[in-house]
Motif scaffolding. Structure first.
Motif, PDB file in Angstrom:
ATOM      1  N   ALA A 266      -9.828  -9.067  -4.177  1.00 16.80           N
ATOM      2  CA  ALA A 266     -10.903  -9.644  -3.367  1.00 16.80           C
ATOM      3  C   ALA A 266     -11.989  -8.638  -3.022  1.00 16.80           C
ATOM      4  O   ALA A 266     -13.135  -9.015  -2.819  1.00 16.80           O
ATOM      5  CB  ALA A 266     -10.323 -10.234  -2.081  1.00 16.80           C
ATOM      6  N   SER A 267     -11.651  -7.372  -2.958  1.00 16.69           N
ATOM      7  CA  SER A 267     -12.629  -6.367  -2.540  1.00 16.69           C
ATOM      8  C   SER A 267     -12.986  -5.377  -3.650  1.00 16.69           C
ATOM      9  O   SER A 267     -13.578  -4.344  -3.389  1.00 16.69           O
ATOM     10  CB  SER A 267     -12.083  -5.603  -1.335  1.00 16.69           C
ATOM     11  OG  SER A 267     -10.869  -4.951  -1.669  1.00 16.69           O
ATOM     12  N   HIS A 268     -12.662  -5.722  -4.888  1.00 20.45           N
ATOM     13  CA  HIS A 268     -12.907  -4.828  -6.023  1.00 20.45           C
ATOM     14  C   HIS A 268     -14.340  -5.000  -6.530  1.00 20.45           C
ATOM     15  O   HIS A 268     -14.600  -5.562  -7.597  1.00 20.45           O
ATOM     16  CB  HIS A 268     -11.906  -5.119  -7.146  1.00 20.45           C
ATOM     17  CG  HIS A 268     -11.974  -4.150  -8.276  1.00 20.45           C
ATOM     18  ND1 HIS A 268     -11.517  -2.860  -8.189  1.00 20.45           N
ATOM     19  CD2 HIS A 268     -12.455  -4.287  -9.533  1.00 20.45           C
ATOM     20  CE1 HIS A 268     -11.711  -2.248  -9.328  1.00 20.45           C
ATOM     21  NE2 HIS A 268     -12.286  -3.094 -10.170  1.00 20.45           N
TER      22      HIS A 268
ATOM     23  N   THR B 207     -15.325   3.451   0.327  1.00 20.15           N
ATOM     24  CA  THR B 207     -13.934   3.881   0.353  1.00 20.15           C
ATOM     25  C   THR B 207     -13.187   3.124   1.451  1.00 20.15           C
ATOM     26  O   THR B 207     -13.792   2.683   2.426  1.00 20.15           O
ATOM     27  CB  THR B 207     -13.819   5.405   0.576  1.00 20.15           C
ATOM     28  OG1 THR B 207     -12.446   5.793   0.513  1.00 20.15           O
ATOM     29  CG2 THR B 207     -14.390   5.811   1.903  1.00 20.15           C
ATOM     30  N   ASN B 208     -11.897   2.987   1.289  1.00 20.62           N
ATOM     31  CA  ASN B 208     -11.057   2.289   2.253  1.00 20.62           C
ATOM     32  C   ASN B 208     -10.089   3.302   2.852  1.00 20.62           C
ATOM     33  O   ASN B 208      -9.234   3.826   2.145  1.00 20.62           O
ATOM     34  CB  ASN B 208     -10.296   1.162   1.552  1.00 20.62           C
ATOM     35  CG  ASN B 208      -9.463   0.345   2.507  1.00 20.62           C
ATOM     36  OD1 ASN B 208      -9.370   0.642   3.683  1.00 20.62           O
ATOM     37  ND2 ASN B 208      -8.873  -0.710   1.991  1.00 20.62           N
ATOM     38  N   GLU B 209     -10.243   3.560   4.125  1.00 18.94           N
ATOM     39  CA  GLU B 209      -9.375   4.541   4.783  1.00 18.94           C
ATOM     40  C   GLU B 209      -7.998   3.983   5.108  1.00 18.94           C
ATOM     41  O   GLU B 209      -7.067   4.728   5.361  1.00 18.94           O
ATOM     42  CB  GLU B 209     -10.056   5.054   6.051  1.00 18.94           C
ATOM     43  CG  GLU B 209     -11.312   5.841   5.755  1.00 18.94           C
ATOM     44  CD  GLU B 209     -11.996   6.321   7.020  1.00 18.94           C
ATOM     45  OE1 GLU B 209     -11.403   6.213   8.111  1.00 18.94           O
ATOM     46  OE2 GLU B 209     -13.118   6.806   6.910  1.00 18.94           O
ATOM     47  N   LEU B 210      -7.894   2.670   5.122  1.00 21.90           N
ATOM     48  CA  LEU B 210      -6.605   2.043   5.405  1.00 21.90           C
ATOM     49  C   LEU B 210      -5.838   1.831   4.114  1.00 21.90           C
ATOM     50  O   LEU B 210      -6.416   1.816   3.025  1.00 21.90           O
ATOM     51  CB  LEU B 210      -6.830   0.696   6.110  1.00 21.90           C
ATOM     52  CG  LEU B 210      -7.651   0.759   7.400  1.00 21.90           C
ATOM     53  CD1 LEU B 210      -7.917  -0.650   7.903  1.00 21.90           C
ATOM     54  CD2 LEU B 210      -6.959   1.598   8.454  1.00 21.90           C
TER      55      LEU B 210
END
Length: 94
Positions: free
Chosen positions: A35-37, A23-26
């Motif tokens: 790019a991060s999928h 998960t990405n908190e930002l």
């Protein structure tokens, strides 16, 4: 420290490479997602408690005739399982 090696050596030690969800908190923009999928590659080292079609259970500690610090990895997330071996510390030669 007196470690009962036969108990430690009872189960195989393995390195598991697996694809973990994260998960990405930002905050993120739609443009940045590409790019991060993907899943995050994780390497977990531990004693192999169970390995079957459901998944892998590892322990990262051995204490008082018990294994603890259990990690469960679903089978569909496992990439590789590499057997490892504990070895006794050897003295350096001069």
């Amino acid at each position: 420290m007196n470690i009962n090696r036969p108990q430690i050596d009872k189960l195989p030690l393995v390195l598991v490479e697996w694809a973990d969800a994260w998960t990405n908190e930002l905050g993120v923009t739609v443009e940045d997602v590409g790019a991060s999928h993907k899943a995050m590659t994780v390497h977990t080292l531990g004693w192999l408690l169970k390995d079957n079609e459901t998944g892998i259970s590892l322990a990262n500690e051995y204490f008082d005739d018990q294994y603890r610090g259990r990690t469960f990895i679903p089978r569909s997330m496992v990439v590789t399982v590499t057997p490892m071996r504990l070895s006794k510390k050897t003295e350096r030669r001069p």
